[in-house]
Motif scaffolding. Structure first.
Motif, PDB file in Angstrom:
ATOM      1  N   GLY A   1      10.655   6.946   4.117  1.00 24.07           N
ATOM      2  CA  GLY A   1       9.876   7.570   3.057  1.00 24.07           C
ATOM      3  C   GLY A   1      10.156   7.039   1.669  1.00 24.07           C
ATOM      4  N   ARG A   2      10.977   5.978   1.574  1.00 22.12           N
ATOM      5  CA  ARG A   2      11.273   5.233   0.334  1.00 22.12           C
ATOM      6  C   ARG A   2      12.103   6.013  -0.666  1.00 22.12           C
ATOM      7  NH1 ARG A   2       5.162   4.584   1.462  1.00 22.12           N
ATOM      8  NH2 ARG A   2       5.407   3.196   3.231  1.00 22.12           N
TER       9      ARG A   2
ATOM     10  N   GLN B   1       6.088   0.323  -3.238  1.00 20.85           N
ATOM     11  CA  GLN B   1       7.170   1.305  -3.286  1.00 20.85           C
ATOM     12  C   GLN B   1       8.264   0.960  -2.281  1.00 20.85           C
ATOM     13  OE1 GLN B   1       5.952   5.408  -3.120  1.00 20.85           O
ATOM     14  NE2 GLN B   1       4.365   5.144  -4.671  1.00 20.85           N
ATOM     15  N   GLN B   2       7.866   0.457  -1.100  1.00 17.35           N
ATOM     16  CA  GLN B   2       8.871   0.052  -0.119  1.00 17.35           C
ATOM     17  C   GLN B   2       9.691  -1.126  -0.638  1.00 17.35           C
ATOM     18  OE1 GLN B   2       9.665   1.590   2.969  1.00 17.35           O
ATOM     19  NE2 GLN B   2      11.411   0.252   2.556  1.00 17.35           N
ATOM     20  N   MET B   3       9.020  -2.068  -1.280  1.00 18.67           N
ATOM     21  CA  MET B   3       9.738  -3.200  -1.853  1.00 18.67           C
ATOM     22  C   MET B   3      10.679  -2.741  -2.964  1.00 18.67           C
ATOM     23  SD  MET B   3       6.957  -6.293  -1.861  1.00 18.67           S
ATOM     24  CE  MET B   3       6.235  -6.853  -0.305  1.00 18.67           C
ATOM     25  N   LEU B   4      10.245  -1.745  -3.741  1.00 20.83           N
ATOM     26  CA  LEU B   4      11.099  -1.207  -4.792  1.00 20.83           C
ATOM     27  C   LEU B   4      12.328  -0.534  -4.185  1.00 20.83           C
ATOM     28  CD1 LEU B   4      11.758  -0.522  -7.700  1.00 20.83           C
ATOM     29  CD2 LEU B   4      10.180   1.425  -7.552  1.00 20.83           C
ATOM     30  N   ALA B   5      12.126   0.224  -3.102  1.00 21.89           N
ATOM     31  CA  ALA B   5      13.260   0.878  -2.445  1.00 21.89           C
ATOM     32  C   ALA B   5      14.258  -0.160  -1.930  1.00 21.89           C
ATOM     33  CB  ALA B   5      12.770   1.754  -1.295  1.00 21.89           C
ATOM     34  N   MET B   6      13.742  -1.253  -1.356  1.00 23.30           N
ATOM     35  CA  MET B   6      14.639  -2.305  -0.878  1.00 23.30           C
ATOM     36  C   MET B   6      15.300  -3.028  -2.048  1.00 23.30           C
ATOM     37  SD  MET B   6      12.801  -3.924   2.509  1.00 23.30           S
ATOM     38  CE  MET B   6      11.311  -4.480   1.690  1.00 23.30           C
ATOM     39  N   GLY B   7      14.525  -3.273  -3.101  1.00 21.44           N
ATOM     40  CA  GLY B   7      15.083  -3.937  -4.273  1.00 21.44           C
ATOM     41  C   GLY B   7      16.182  -3.119  -4.918  1.00 21.44           C
ATOM     42  N   ARG B   8      15.973  -1.815  -5.003  1.00 20.28           N
ATOM     43  CA  ARG B   8      17.002  -0.930  -5.568  1.00 20.28           C
ATOM     44  C   ARG B   8      18.288  -1.017  -4.748  1.00 20.28           C
ATOM     45  NH1 ARG B   8      15.287   5.202  -5.643  1.00 20.28           N
ATOM     46  NH2 ARG B   8      15.492   4.839  -3.409  1.00 20.28           N
TER      47      ARG B   8
ATOM     48  N   PRO C   1      10.721   0.903   7.477  1.00 18.47           N
ATOM     49  CA  PRO C   1      10.141   0.316   6.269  1.00 18.47           C
ATOM     50  C   PRO C   1       8.644   0.039   6.354  1.00 18.47           C
ATOM     51  CG  PRO C   1      11.419  -1.325   7.468  1.00 18.47           C
ATOM     52  CD  PRO C   1      11.715  -0.001   8.103  1.00 18.47           C
ATOM     53  N   SER C   2       8.092  -0.044   7.561  1.00 19.78           N
ATOM     54  CA  SER C   2       6.656  -0.346   7.668  1.00 19.78           C
ATOM     55  C   SER C   2       5.789   0.901   7.784  1.00 19.78           C
ATOM     56  CB  SER C   2       6.398  -1.255   8.883  1.00 19.78           C
ATOM     57  OG  SER C   2       6.408  -0.514  10.087  1.00 19.78           O
ATOM     58  N   MET C   3       6.406   2.072   7.782  1.00 21.85           N
ATOM     59  CA  MET C   3       5.645   3.307   8.021  1.00 21.85           C
ATOM     60  C   MET C   3       4.529   3.495   7.003  1.00 21.85           C
ATOM     61  SD  MET C   3       7.007   7.245   8.253  1.00 21.85           S
ATOM     62  CE  MET C   3       7.785   6.981   9.849  1.00 21.85           C
ATOM     63  N   GLY C   4       3.310   3.708   7.502  1.00 22.00           N
ATOM     64  CA  GLY C   4       2.172   4.006   6.642  1.00 22.00           C
ATOM     65  C   GLY C   4       1.580   2.822   5.914  1.00 22.00           C
TER      66      GLY C   4
END
Length: 236
Positions: A84-85, A140-147, A161-164
């Motif tokens: 869910g990021r 948003q997923q990329m931001l969560a991974m970047g964080r 990470p691919s959900m939705g």
């Protein structure tokens, strides 16, 4: 790098994990496959210290971390990107990334790490002043991974990470995960999109009812008729 030995986790008397065992070696991407409720998210939560096992051991780089507090686990280089990021939607992209470096005391070093994330994920650089909540799901997923990457993880744990996400964005996110691994970071990937996960993983485990029922290389599991029937649409 990571070894889980005979892990048991209970939620109010319900067994979520029943003697689970798995390993992640240096530089590997390992996928955890299974249906909802199989115990995949619980596995990541146990490793990151968010839930406490009833029995078993979690060993990271030779040290037992089963009872270690979450901040100390992050300090060891084990970083968890939850399902869910969970980005901070009212903060900018840049502010979200800075939060990923909350353990970094050197301002110049923190700036270098954030710049490295922008280099890896140029889409975030283009949106650095946007609020996180205005980004697309894939962004948003990329931001969560970047964080998470700002913390310089040695082991990055990713939950769905691919959900939705649309198929093109799923491919983009998986390519980023592959690049992260190629840079030297080990990855433990929970993913219901088994086909996408097996394309980038070195090895995988299939979890059912809190137990590992199958394990092998990604190539072996992709060719296994049981995996094909349950997770790959019936075609190995």
């Amino acid at each position: 790098m990571l070894e889980i030995r005979d892990l048991h986790v209970d939620y109010g008397g319900v067994q979520a994990l029943r003697g689970l065992g798995l390993t992640v070696c240096e530089g590997e991407t390992v996928a955890l496959l299974g249906n909802n409720g199989a115990g995949k998210t619980t596995t990541l939560s146990a490793v990151s210290g968010l839930v406490k096992p009833a029995a078993g051991r979690i060993v990271h780089e030779g040290e037992d971390i089963t009872k270690t507090a979450p901040p100390k686990i992050v300090a060891r280089g084990v970083v968890h990107v939850p399902e869910g990021r969970r980005i901070f939607s009212t903060l900018t992209v840049h502010e979200n990334l800075l939060i990923g470096g909350y353990l970094v005391r050197d301002g110049a070093e923190l700036t270098r790490r954030v710049d490295e994330v922008y280099e890896l994920l140029p889409r975030l650089a283009e949106r650095r002043t946007q609020q996180g909540g205005t980004l697309s799901g894939g962004e948003q997923q990329m931001l969560a991974m970047g964080r998470a990457l700002v913390a310089r993880p040695r082991l990055l744990m990713l939950d769905e990470p691919s959900m939705g996400l649309a198929p093109l964005m799923v491919a983009a996110v998986m390519e980023v995960i592959k690049d992260i691994n190629l840079s030297g970071t080990a990855v433990l990937l929970v993913e219901q999109n088994a086909k996408a996960a097996l394309k980038i993983a070195h090895r995988a485990y299939v979890i059912e009812n809190g137990e590992s029922v199958l394990e092998g290389t990604a190539t072996e599991l992709s060719a296994d008729s049981r995996v094909a029937e349950a997770y790959l649409g019936g075609a190995a």
